[in-house]
Design a protein around this motif. Structure first.
Motif, PDB file in Angstrom:
ATOM      1  N   SER A  47      11.893  -4.976   0.680  1.00 14.00           N
ATOM      2  CA  SER A  47      11.880  -3.807   1.585  1.00 14.00           C
ATOM      3  C   SER A  47      13.022  -2.883   1.261  1.00 14.00           C
ATOM      4  O   SER A  47      14.110  -3.473   0.975  1.00 14.00           O
ATOM      5  N   LYS A  48      13.063  -1.476   1.734  1.00 14.89           N
ATOM      6  CA  LYS A  48      14.209  -0.822   1.938  1.00 14.89           C
ATOM      7  C   LYS A  48      14.732  -1.096   3.176  1.00 14.89           C
ATOM      8  O   LYS A  48      14.652  -1.741   4.112  1.00 14.89           O
ATOM      9  N   ALA A  49      15.972  -0.324   3.180  1.00 14.45           N
ATOM     10  CA  ALA A  49      16.947  -0.582   4.344  1.00 14.45           C
ATOM     11  C   ALA A  49      16.341  -0.258   5.902  1.00 14.45           C
ATOM     12  O   ALA A  49      16.572  -0.768   6.825  1.00 14.45           O
ATOM     13  N   ASP A  50      15.415   0.873   5.818  1.00 12.62           N
ATOM     14  CA  ASP A  50      14.621   1.261   6.934  1.00 12.62           C
ATOM     15  C   ASP A  50      13.580   0.404   7.207  1.00 12.62           C
ATOM     16  O   ASP A  50      12.664   0.671   8.069  1.00 12.62           O
ATOM     17  N   MET A  69       8.190  -2.012   3.508  1.00 12.18           N
ATOM     18  CA  MET A  69       8.046  -3.033   2.625  1.00 12.18           C
ATOM     19  C   MET A  69       7.581  -2.375   1.258  1.00 12.18           C
ATOM     20  O   MET A  69       6.898  -1.461   1.008  1.00 12.18           O
ATOM     21  N   ILE A  70       8.278  -2.763   0.247  1.00 15.57           N
ATOM     22  CA  ILE A  70       7.931  -2.435  -1.454  1.00 15.57           C
ATOM     23  C   ILE A  70       6.914  -2.961  -1.885  1.00 15.57           C
ATOM     24  O   ILE A  70       5.887  -2.527  -2.376  1.00 15.57           O
ATOM     25  N   GLY A  71       7.122  -4.413  -1.804  1.00 15.75           N
ATOM     26  CA  GLY A  71       6.266  -5.181  -2.360  1.00 15.75           C
ATOM     27  C   GLY A  71       6.468  -6.733  -2.158  1.00 15.75           C
ATOM     28  O   GLY A  71       7.452  -7.072  -1.594  1.00 15.75           O
ATOM     29  N   ILE A  72       5.809  -7.694  -2.998  1.00 13.74           N
ATOM     30  CA  ILE A  72       6.300  -9.210  -2.976  1.00 13.74           C
ATOM     31  C   ILE A  72       6.573  -9.707  -4.353  1.00 13.74           C
ATOM     32  O   ILE A  72       5.682  -9.292  -5.313  1.00 13.74           O
ATOM     33  N   ALA A  73       7.188 -10.858  -4.359  1.00 13.54           N
ATOM     34  CA  ALA A  73       7.111 -11.594  -5.679  1.00 13.54           C
ATOM     35  C   ALA A  73       6.802 -13.042  -5.320  1.00 13.54           C
ATOM     36  O   ALA A  73       7.418 -13.553  -4.277  1.00 13.54           O
ATOM     37  N   ASP A 106       0.863  -1.066  -0.044  1.00 15.84           N
ATOM     38  CA  ASP A 106      -0.112   0.014   0.102  1.00 15.84           C
ATOM     39  C   ASP A 106       0.789   1.284   0.018  1.00 15.84           C
ATOM     40  O   ASP A 106       1.835   1.297   0.867  1.00 15.84           O
ATOM     41  N   GLY A 107       0.533   2.089  -0.848  1.00 20.94           N
ATOM     42  CA  GLY A 107       1.173   3.424  -1.169  1.00 20.94           C
ATOM     43  C   GLY A 107       2.869   3.425  -1.607  1.00 20.94           C
ATOM     44  O   GLY A 107       3.523   4.441  -1.859  1.00 20.94           O
ATOM     45  N   GLN A 108       3.012   2.171  -2.246  1.00 16.52           N
ATOM     46  CA  GLN A 108       4.375   2.043  -2.702  1.00 16.52           C
ATOM     47  C   GLN A 108       4.423   1.521  -4.264  1.00 16.52           C
ATOM     48  O   GLN A 108       3.310   1.210  -4.691  1.00 16.52           O
ATOM     49  N   ASP A 109       5.526   1.840  -4.972  1.00 21.36           N
ATOM     50  CA  ASP A 109       5.731   1.713  -6.387  1.00 21.36           C
ATOM     51  C   ASP A 109       6.735   0.595  -6.670  1.00 21.36           C
ATOM     52  O   ASP A 109       7.892   0.671  -6.445  1.00 21.36           O
ATOM     53  N   TYR A 110       6.213  -0.638  -6.966  1.00 19.69           N
ATOM     54  CA  TYR A 110       7.137  -1.674  -7.284  1.00 19.69           C
ATOM     55  C   TYR A 110       7.453  -1.773  -8.890  1.00 19.69           C
ATOM     56  O   TYR A 110       6.511  -2.279  -9.426  1.00 19.69           O
ATOM     57  N   SER A 111       8.249  -0.821  -9.176  1.00 17.54           N
ATOM     58  CA  SER A 111       8.247  -0.424 -10.628  1.00 17.54           C
ATOM     59  C   SER A 111       9.027  -1.615 -11.170  1.00 17.54           C
ATOM     60  O   SER A 111       9.501  -2.835 -10.786  1.00 17.54           O
ATOM     61  N   ASN A 127      19.730   3.112  -7.847  1.00 11.53           N
ATOM     62  CA  ASN A 127      19.597   4.768  -7.785  1.00 11.53           C
ATOM     63  C   ASN A 127      19.968   5.189  -6.172  1.00 11.53           C
ATOM     64  O   ASN A 127      19.358   5.700  -5.265  1.00 11.53           O
ATOM     65  N   ASN A 128      21.118   4.532  -5.639  1.00  8.53           N
ATOM     66  CA  ASN A 128      21.982   4.771  -4.428  1.00  8.53           C
ATOM     67  C   ASN A 128      20.910   4.575  -3.119  1.00  8.53           C
ATOM     68  O   ASN A 128      20.933   5.211  -2.095  1.00  8.53           O
ATOM     69  N   VAL A 129      19.908   3.656  -3.421  1.00  6.11           N
ATOM     70  CA  VAL A 129      19.179   3.242  -2.314  1.00  6.11           C
ATOM     71  C   VAL A 129      19.313   1.652  -2.159  1.00  6.11           C
ATOM     72  O   VAL A 129      19.112   0.830  -3.198  1.00  6.11           O
ATOM     73  N   LYS A 130      19.406   1.052  -1.028  1.00  4.57           N
ATOM     74  CA  LYS A 130      19.802  -0.223  -0.625  1.00  4.57           C
ATOM     75  C   LYS A 130      18.309  -1.023  -0.336  1.00  4.57           C
ATOM     76  O   LYS A 130      17.533  -0.459   0.258  1.00  4.57           O
ATOM     77  N   TYR A 131      18.225  -2.132  -1.009  1.00  9.74           N
ATOM     78  CA  TYR A 131      17.012  -2.889  -0.859  1.00  9.74           C
ATOM     79  C   TYR A 131      17.176  -4.362  -0.609  1.00  9.74           C
ATOM     80  O   TYR A 131      18.440  -5.003  -0.883  1.00  9.74           O
TER      81      TYR A 131
END
Length: 520
Positions: A145-148, A151-155, A102-107, A128-132
């Motif tokens: 998910s991001k380092a913080d 959660m971005i999404g699921i596969a 919810d609220g995330q973009d799993y591009s 893009n300098n972001v750790k996942y």
């Protein structure tokens, strides 16, 4: 006494002879007008009379028959037919699918990076300098998910489907259900409610099934058709068993037959449903309702023949009228004035003789197809084009006749009387050419109808929904129709043959009737 008797007998004989040779009103020779003579000669020609009878029948058939027919020219008929229609497509999912939190973009770029990390067995990647961080929750199931910790999404490869039409399963429900199913758990919590997971993948809210998990994707062809869990389970069982068909009873108690066909290239099972379908009553055999059957569009063939004859005859007459008007005007002016006017008009005639009419008609027909010209306007263009290209022959004939007539004594008399030029041409010269014009126009009607039929057969003439004998015969452009549905093309061919033949017979009869030198 003998002398008196002899004299009386002589007087009686002379009186009788005078009575025999008298020109009283009862014994005068009847004098026929030129028109009556032509008609008498024409009707003595039995072959020409046969042609006239055929033409009368064709006119009645086309114009009166069309009005009496209970069906319209473009009226279509239908029948109920059992057909196998595409119902659904089935694939066994072997690729990862993705769902955004919810609220995330799993591009798509993140999805590609996820697959690359899974293949390399990495638990993280940078974009893009972001750790996942990539966490495996179970077999073929990961969350990103991001380092913080966001959660971005699921596969995933197992798919969660709703059991009810219109139900919307939240991301949290899908995530927790897949996690429980992948790890063999029997319960999970989502959206503040507790759910149970059964061995067959059913997701239960107490006694109610709200969804289920499976590797097969069953997608309906029609977006408004919902495929139930029972249907999917039965379908998948048949596919795994290698079956090709099955019967299924829907929620309304109706039983339907389905067939399954596998496309190895696309790796998709096509599911088709045998259903009652309302289709055109195409190529129906002759019957009481349709005396000559129906065509490929489910239209009554007899009615189409009537309206087709009307169109073909109208086009023929209008084209010939255009040719005669142009030919008489230009030929009359050329033949009467002569000199440079004659030379100019005859050079124009030569140019028209050199114009390749067939390629021009084909090019213009293709252009009108591309511009989607209305069929009515298209017929008008066709008549104008054929008439504009066909007048030179009539013009040359009229010119030749007027060249010989303008030197006659009656023309000298018109000049001496001071009659104006237009009146000399159209009141004194043209009427003397009318017999030849009638013959040429009558015989030209047949060739014009043939030309129109040829163009319509090639798809360059009269267009649907209007009928002509040419585009009716166009239905037999494949061997199957030609050999199996004789009632489609033979009647139209016979009408065309009889009409053209009749015009030629009438033309021959008129030619003989107008020629006083012909032996009777």
């Amino acid at each position: 006494m003998d002398e008196k008797n002899i004299k009386m007998n002589e007087q009686d004989t002379s009186a009788a002879e005078k009575e025999v040779y008298s020109l009283n009103d009862d014994r005068r020779v009847k004098v026929l007008s030129p028109g009556q003579l032509v008609a008498k000669r024409f009707f003595r020609n039995q072959i020409a009379v046969v042609g006239m009878v055929i033409l009368i029948f064709m006119f009645l058939f086309s114009f009166v028959g069309g009005m009496l027919s209970p069906y319209g020219e473009a009226e279509q008929f239908y029948r109920i037919d059992m057909q196998n229609k595409d119902f659904a497509g089935v694939t066994k999912n072997t690729e990862f699918r993705y769902a955004s939190a919810d609220g995330q973009d799993y591009s798509s770029i993140l999805q590609a990076q996820t697959v690359l990390a899974i293949q390399k067995k990495n638990d993280s990647f940078t974009y893009n300098n972001v750790k996942y961080n990539l966490v495996q929750e179970g077999p073929d199931f990961y969350h990103l998910s991001k380092a913080d910790g966001t959660m971005i999404g699921i596969a995933y490869k197992d798919i969660v489907s709703a059991s009810q039409a219109g139900a919307n399963l939240s991301f949290q429900f899908q995530y927790n259900a897949l996690k429980a199913y992948a790890n063999g758990e029997t319960a999970f919590t989502a959206d503040g409610k507790n759910y149970s997971v059964e061995e067959d993948g059913s997701l239960m809210d107490g006694a109610e099934q709200v969804g289920y998990v499976g590797r097969y994707v069953v997608q309906s062809v029609m977006s408004d058709v919902f495929i139930s869990r029972d249907f999917k389970d039965q379908l998948i069982d048949i596919i795994e068993a290698g079956g090709n068909d099955f019967m299924f009873v829907d929620a309304n108690g109706e039983e339907h037959e389905y067939t399954i066909q596998y496309d190895a290239t696309a790796k998709v099972w096509a599911v088709r449903q045998l259903t009652e379908t309302r289709v055109f009553d195409a190529y129906a055999a002759p019957s009481v309702k349709h005396w000559l059957g129906t065509d490929r569009n489910g239209m009554d063939m007899l009615t189409r023949l009537m309206y087709g004859g009307r169109v073909s005859l109208i086009i023929g007459f209008i084209v010939v009228i255009i040719e005669v008007v142009l030919g008489v005007i230009l030929g009359g002016i050329s033949g009467y004035f002569g000199k440079w006017i004659d030379m100019l008009i005859m050079r124009i005639v030569d140019i028209f003789y050199c114009i390749p009419s067939t390629p021009i008609i084909i090019i213009l027909g293709a252009a009108m197809d591309e511009m989607r010209v209305d069929p009515k306007i298209r017929m008008l263009y066709l008549m104008l084009l054929l008439g504009f290209l066909g007048w030179p022959g009539i013009a040359r004939m009229v010119r030749g006749q007027i060249l010989s007539l303008r030197e006659q004594e009656f023309m000298t008399a018109t000049e001496a009387c001071g009659i104006r030029v237009s009146r000399r041409i159209f009141r004194h010269l043209i009427p003397n050419v009318i017999p030849q014009l009638i013959v040429i126009a009558t015989m030209g009607l047949g060739s014009t109808i043939l030309t129109e039929a040829t163009l319509s057969f090639l798809g360059l003439g009269v267009k649907f929904p209007f009928a002509s004998w040419g585009n009716i015969i166009n239905d037999v452009n494949n061997t199957y129709v030609l050999t199996n549905f004789w009632f489609i093309w033979i009647p139209a061919g016979v009408c065309l043959l009889l009409t053209v033949l009749a015009f030629n017979l009438v033309g021959d009869g008129l030619r003989d009737a107008f020629d006083p030198k012909m032996k009777r």
